[in-house]
Design a protein around this motif. Structure first.
Motif, mmCIF file in Angstrom:
data_model
loop_
_atom_site.group_PDB
_atom_site.id
_atom_site.type_symbol
_atom_site.label_atom_id
_atom_site.label_comp_id
_atom_site.label_asym_id
_atom_site.label_seq_id
_atom_site.Cartn_x
_atom_site.Cartn_y
_atom_site.Cartn_z
ATOM 1 N N LEU A 67 0.843 -1.191 0.000
ATOM 2 C CA LEU A 67 0.000 0.000 0.000
ATOM 3 C C LEU A 67 0.879 1.241 0.000
ATOM 4 O O LEU A 67 1.853 1.320 0.751
ATOM 5 N N ILE A 68 0.553 2.185 -0.850
ATOM 6 C CA ILE A 68 1.320 3.430 -0.961
ATOM 7 C C ILE A 68 0.390 4.624 -0.799
ATOM 8 O O ILE A 68 -0.834 4.488 -0.872
ATOM 9 N N PRO A 80 -3.150 0.099 -3.257
ATOM 10 C CA PRO A 80 -2.118 -0.813 -3.736
ATOM 11 C C PRO A 80 -1.264 -0.148 -4.817
ATOM 12 O O PRO A 80 -1.783 0.628 -5.629
ATOM 13 N N GLN A 81 -0.008 -0.409 -4.786
ATOM 14 C CA GLN A 81 0.923 0.195 -5.754
ATOM 15 C C GLN A 81 0.473 -0.123 -7.178
ATOM 16 O O GLN A 81 0.187 -1.270 -7.520
ATOM 17 N N GLY A 82 0.394 0.927 -7.991
ATOM 18 C CA GLY A 82 -0.026 0.766 -9.380
ATOM 19 C C GLY A 82 -1.502 1.016 -9.614
ATOM 20 O O GLY A 82 -1.961 1.007 -10.762
ATOM 21 N N ALA A 83 -2.266 1.250 -8.551
ATOM 22 C CA ALA A 83 -3.707 1.469 -8.700
ATOM 23 C C ALA A 83 -3.999 2.845 -9.280
ATOM 24 O O ALA A 83 -3.288 3.821 -9.013
ATOM 25 N N VAL A 84 -5.064 2.925 -10.077
ATOM 26 C CA VAL A 84 -5.559 4.194 -10.619
ATOM 27 C C VAL A 84 -6.625 4.717 -9.665
ATOM 28 O O VAL A 84 -7.468 3.951 -9.185
ATOM 29 N N SER A 85 -6.598 6.022 -9.372
ATOM 30 C CA SER A 85 -7.582 6.623 -8.463
ATOM 31 C C SER A 85 -8.614 7.433 -9.235
ATOM 32 O O SER A 85 -8.325 7.967 -10.312
ATOM 33 N N PHE A 86 -9.821 7.528 -8.650
ATOM 34 C CA PHE A 86 -10.897 8.327 -9.234
ATOM 35 C C PHE A 86 -11.389 9.308 -8.173
ATOM 36 O O PHE A 86 -11.769 8.910 -7.072
ATOM 37 N N LYS A 87 -11.349 10.583 -8.504
ATOM 38 C CA LYS A 87 -11.595 11.652 -7.532
ATOM 39 C C LYS A 87 -12.993 11.578 -6.929
ATOM 40 O O LYS A 87 -13.991 11.383 -7.627
ATOM 41 N N ASN A 88 -13.032 11.748 -5.623
ATOM 42 C CA ASN A 88 -14.279 11.773 -4.866
ATOM 43 C C ASN A 88 -14.675 13.233 -4.644
ATOM 44 O O ASN A 88 -14.091 13.930 -3.825
ATOM 45 N N ASP A 89 -15.688 13.695 -5.369
ATOM 46 C CA ASP A 89 -16.093 15.099 -5.278
ATOM 47 C C ASP A 89 -17.025 15.382 -4.114
ATOM 48 O O ASP A 89 -17.264 16.548 -3.780
ATOM 49 N N VAL A 90 -17.570 14.335 -3.496
ATOM 50 C CA VAL A 90 -18.567 14.545 -2.444
ATOM 51 C C VAL A 90 -18.178 13.908 -1.114
ATOM 52 O O VAL A 90 -18.946 13.955 -0.149
ATOM 53 N N GLY A 91 -17.013 13.305 -1.058
ATOM 54 C CA GLY A 91 -16.558 12.655 0.166
ATOM 55 C C GLY A 91 -15.044 12.686 0.244
ATOM 56 O O GLY A 91 -14.396 13.506 -0.399
ATOM 57 N N MET A 92 -14.483 11.791 1.030
ATOM 58 C CA MET A 92 -13.041 11.806 1.277
ATOM 59 C C MET A 92 -12.266 10.781 0.446
ATOM 60 O O MET A 92 -11.417 11.137 -0.343
ATOM 61 N N ALA A 93 -12.552 9.496 0.626
ATOM 62 C CA ALA A 93 -11.739 8.445 0.006
ATOM 63 C C ALA A 93 -12.029 8.306 -1.488
ATOM 64 O O ALA A 93 -13.185 8.154 -1.888
#
Length: 404
Positions: A89-90, A121-134
């Motif tokens: 985890l990074i 996890p290393q290498g994961a793509v993130s998707f922005k949370n506009d209404v919350g935190m995670a």
């Protein structure tokens, strides 16, 4: 393409929380031709989550997980994904900075444990949370989203749009047309329209909603004209039961029609207890047309507030055509809706059973009254009376427009 849903959360199994996320995900995946093969609900236990991920990965192309992305000790979804894929985890600096800024804007103290919300996890793509935190994440055929519905609704469209492009799912764009109906049973709808679907590549399904039954037509963009021709045929066949399309809702349609007519509207509710007014108030901009909403539950209130005659109540009773007529006449607006009924579970008689509701609608000087008997619990009777009232008004206003 096949997908599986994994719903993470002990509260989903012990009755503490109701799953609605899977319904939303299924509808969204359907638009991209992705079929859900199964869904599994699992407790917040590492070994159970790992076993479930392993089973899903061996059987489908895409695994979608919901829940367990928060900062507390039982939020272990991303840790489980990392363990399964043997990825550490990074935390990315820009995502941590963005998270801290969210806490600052919300005037909430940021503590060490909150860092967990942007671990991945290393290498994961993130998707922005506009209404919350995670943020949501995707890695190696596994997507994970927070369990909070509004956060899922915010990020899932971003993910599925990105995923469809990455996997080149759509050679031709998807075209979807939703037709919204009320007052006709699903089986009768199917019997009425199935004859129109004779060409390959154009599909339909029924989705039962809390505002009616939605007929969804789906094909590709190249078939858009063919779909629209089928829509026209459906209108010609069952148009009296159709109140809108796509994002329309009964209350939105009412407000739109009243606004377009340059009129105003008021409500007087007995058995529905303000539900009609509440639905109307849900619509932005309703203040320009909604004059008032009153709950005249007692006979005294009907007499004092609406001018219902005491003799009418004594002779015909509060639940009667005569009473509801006087209720709508007692409202000072262009359009009026009134309800009176027996929601139950007690209070019914052979002549006036539980579920009996009178709906009164006045447009200018013309009064319409409907007598309905609704089945179900007390709240279900009230809800159905509210929905029927709105739909009946739409039908009346449509008829008035066609007569002009």
């Amino acid at each position: 393409m096949k997908a599986a849903l994994i719903l993470v959360g002990t509260e989903l199994l012990n009755g503490g929380m109701l799953d609605t996320n899977s319904l939303y995900i299924a509808e969204e995946l359907n638009k991209y031709g992705i079929e859900i093969e199964f869904k599994i609900t699992v407790r917040d236990f590492m070994d159970e989550i790992l076993k479930t991920i392993d089973y899903a990965k061996k059987n489908v192309d895409l695994v979608i997980m919901s829940g367990g992305l928060g900062p507390t000790i039982d939020d272990i979804t991303k840790e489980a994904i990392g363990k399964y894929l043997n990825k550490p985890l990074i935390v990315e600096d820009n995502e941590l900075a963005e998270l801290k800024e969210k806490f600052k804007k919300a005037n909430i103290n940021f503590i060490k444990i909150n860092v967990k919300e942007v671990e991945k996890p290393q290498g994961a793509v993130s998707f922005k949370n506009d209404v919350g935190m995670a943020p949501a994440i995707y890695i190696d055929g596994i997507a994970a989203f927070p369990g909070v519905p509004r956060e899922l609704y915010n990020m899932f469209p971003k993910f599925i749009s990105w995923y469809s492009k990455e996997k080149k799912l759509l050679k031709d764009g998807i075209y979807i047309k939703d037709i919204l109906t009320f007052g006709m049973a699903e089986s009768l709808l199917d019997e009425s329209i199935r004859e129109f679907f004779t060409e390959d590549g154009i599909y339909y399904e029924f989705l039962v909603k809390n505002y009616g039954i939605l007929i969804r037509l789906q094909s590709t963009e190249s078939n858009k004209n063919k779909v629209e021709k089928i829509v026209e045929k459906i209108y010609n066949k069952i148009g009296v039961y159709i109140f809108g399309e796509d994002e329309d809702r009964l209350e939105k349609k009412v407000v739109q029609m009243v606004t377009d007519l340059g009129m105003n509207i008021s409500t007087a509710e007995s058995c529905t207890g303000g539900m009609i007014a509440s639905r109307l108030v849900d619509v932005p901009g309703v203040s320009s047309v909604l004059k008032e909403g009153v709950v005249t539950y007692s006979n005294e209130a009907k007499i004092k507030r609406l001018g219902v005659k005491k003799e009418t109540l004594e002779k015909y009773g509060a639940v009667s055509e005569e009473t509801v007529r006087e209720m709508v006449l007692g409202l000072d607006s262009d359009i009026a809706i009134a309800t009176t009924g027996i929601a139950g579970p007690d209070g019914g008689t052979q002549e006036k059973p539980v579920g009996l509701v009178y709906i009164g609608i006045r447009v200018k000087d013309k009064v319409y009254v409907e007598r309905k008997i609704f089945n179900g619990s007390r709240n279900k009777v009230r809800e159905r009376a509210m929905l029927q009232s709105l739909f009946s008004l739409i039908k009346i206003l449509k008829k008035g427009e066609s007569n002009e």
